[in-house]
Write a protein that holds these residues in place. Structure first.
Motif, PDB file in Angstrom:
ATOM      1  N   UNK A  66       4.744  -3.194  -2.149  1.00 19.05           N
ATOM      2  CA  UNK A  66       3.583  -4.023  -1.852  1.00 19.05           C
ATOM      3  C   UNK A  66       4.016  -5.292  -1.117  1.00 19.05           C
ATOM      4  N   UNK A  67       5.038  -5.960  -1.653  1.00 16.43           N
ATOM      5  CA  UNK A  67       5.535  -7.182  -1.024  1.00 16.43           C
ATOM      6  C   UNK A  67       6.101  -6.899   0.361  1.00 16.43           C
ATOM      7  N   UNK A  68       6.819  -5.796   0.490  1.00 18.14           N
ATOM      8  CA  UNK A  68       7.411  -5.418   1.772  1.00 18.14           C
ATOM      9  C   UNK A  68       6.332  -5.160   2.827  1.00 18.14           C
ATOM     10  N   UNK A  69       5.282  -4.475   2.446  1.00 17.92           N
ATOM     11  CA  UNK A  69       4.204  -4.187   3.400  1.00 17.92           C
ATOM     12  C   UNK A  69       3.510  -5.468   3.830  1.00 17.92           C
ATOM     13  N   UNK A 119      -4.265   2.922  -2.561  1.00 13.79           N
ATOM     14  CA  UNK A 119      -4.143   1.683  -1.806  1.00 13.79           C
ATOM     15  C   UNK A 119      -5.556   1.151  -1.562  1.00 13.79           C
ATOM     16  N   UNK A 120      -5.794  -0.074  -2.015  1.00 16.90           N
ATOM     17  CA  UNK A 120      -7.115  -0.690  -1.910  1.00 16.90           C
ATOM     18  C   UNK A 120      -7.104  -1.798  -0.871  1.00 16.90           C
ATOM     19  N   UNK A 148      -0.221   2.473   5.074  1.00 21.50           N
ATOM     20  CA  UNK A 148       0.810   3.365   5.598  1.00 21.50           C
ATOM     21  C   UNK A 148       2.196   2.770   5.358  1.00 21.50           C
ATOM     22  N   UNK A 149       2.336   1.481   5.609  1.00 19.84           N
ATOM     23  CA  UNK A 149       3.611   0.788   5.381  1.00 19.84           C
ATOM     24  C   UNK A 149       3.961   0.769   3.895  1.00 19.84           C
ATOM     25  N   UNK A 150       2.965   0.544   3.052  1.00 14.38           N
ATOM     26  CA  UNK A 150       3.161   0.538   1.599  1.00 14.38           C
ATOM     27  C   UNK A 150       3.674   1.898   1.115  1.00 14.38           C
ATOM     28  N   UNK A 179       5.054   4.255   2.850  1.00 17.67           N
ATOM     29  CA  UNK A 179       6.359   4.543   3.457  1.00 17.67           C
ATOM     30  C   UNK A 179       7.468   3.912   2.612  1.00 17.67           C
ATOM     31  N   UNK A 180       7.262   2.671   2.171  1.00 17.65           N
ATOM     32  CA  UNK A 180       8.256   1.991   1.334  1.00 17.65           C
ATOM     33  C   UNK A 180       8.373   2.655  -0.039  1.00 17.65           C
ATOM     34  N   UNK A 181       7.263   3.118  -0.590  1.00 17.92           N
ATOM     35  CA  UNK A 181       7.298   3.813  -1.890  1.00 17.92           C
ATOM     36  C   UNK A 181       8.120   5.090  -1.763  1.00 17.92           C
ATOM     37  N   UNK A 182       7.833   5.877  -0.745  1.00 16.17           N
ATOM     38  CA  UNK A 182       8.527   7.159  -0.581  1.00 16.17           C
ATOM     39  C   UNK A 182      10.000   6.967  -0.267  1.00 16.17           C
TER      40      UNK A 182
END
Length: 131
Positions: free
Chosen positions: A65-68, A100-101, A115-117, A119-122
């Motif tokens: 979340x922070x990264x996105x 994702x909300x 999408x960025x969130x 991607x970082x999770x995966x």
């Protein structure tokens, strides 16, 4: 007989007045600040309960979340959040759904954030599954 008809008419009028009323005002359109699900994904965390793995997964979600937010800082004012819902049958957290909300007003621009969130999770999921 006439008295009965008058009583019946009075009862019928009351029933129509009070029984046929609507439940209140017609609901307005949802506020612009309302959060909508932009996208969601399901993840399998393991068949056996493991508090360490669950904690690691939560930390992964927080860092993603922070990264996105950092990588999409160009969207000034854009914000998003996420929810986690257990979906496992026997052990609820064996599988979870992450949604994702985004704000209703940011729905289309929120697609890139989500999408960025995800991607970082995966990207970090293999580290969680290894625990």
């Amino acid at each position: 007989m006439a008295l009965r008809l008058r009583r019946f008419g009075a009862v019928l009028a009351c029933a129509c007045l009070f029984g046929c009323r609507s439940g209140g005002p017609v609901p307005e359109e949802p506020p612009a600040q309302q959060a909508l699900v932009q996208s969601s994904r399901s993840y399998r965390l393991g068949r056996e309960p493991d508090q360490e793995r669950e904690r690691s997964f939560q930390e992964l979600l927080d860092s993603a979340h922070a990264s996105a937010l950092v990588s999409r800082a160009a969207f000034s004012g854009a914000a998003f959040s996420y929810t986690v819902s257990p979906k496992g049958a026997v052990y609820p957290f064996s599988e979870v759904e992450v949604a994702c909300l985004v704000k209703k007003t940011e729905y289309s621009r929120g697609r890139a954030l989500c999408r960025e969130f995800f991607r970082a999770v995966e990207k970090g999921l293999s580290g969680v599954a290894a625990r």
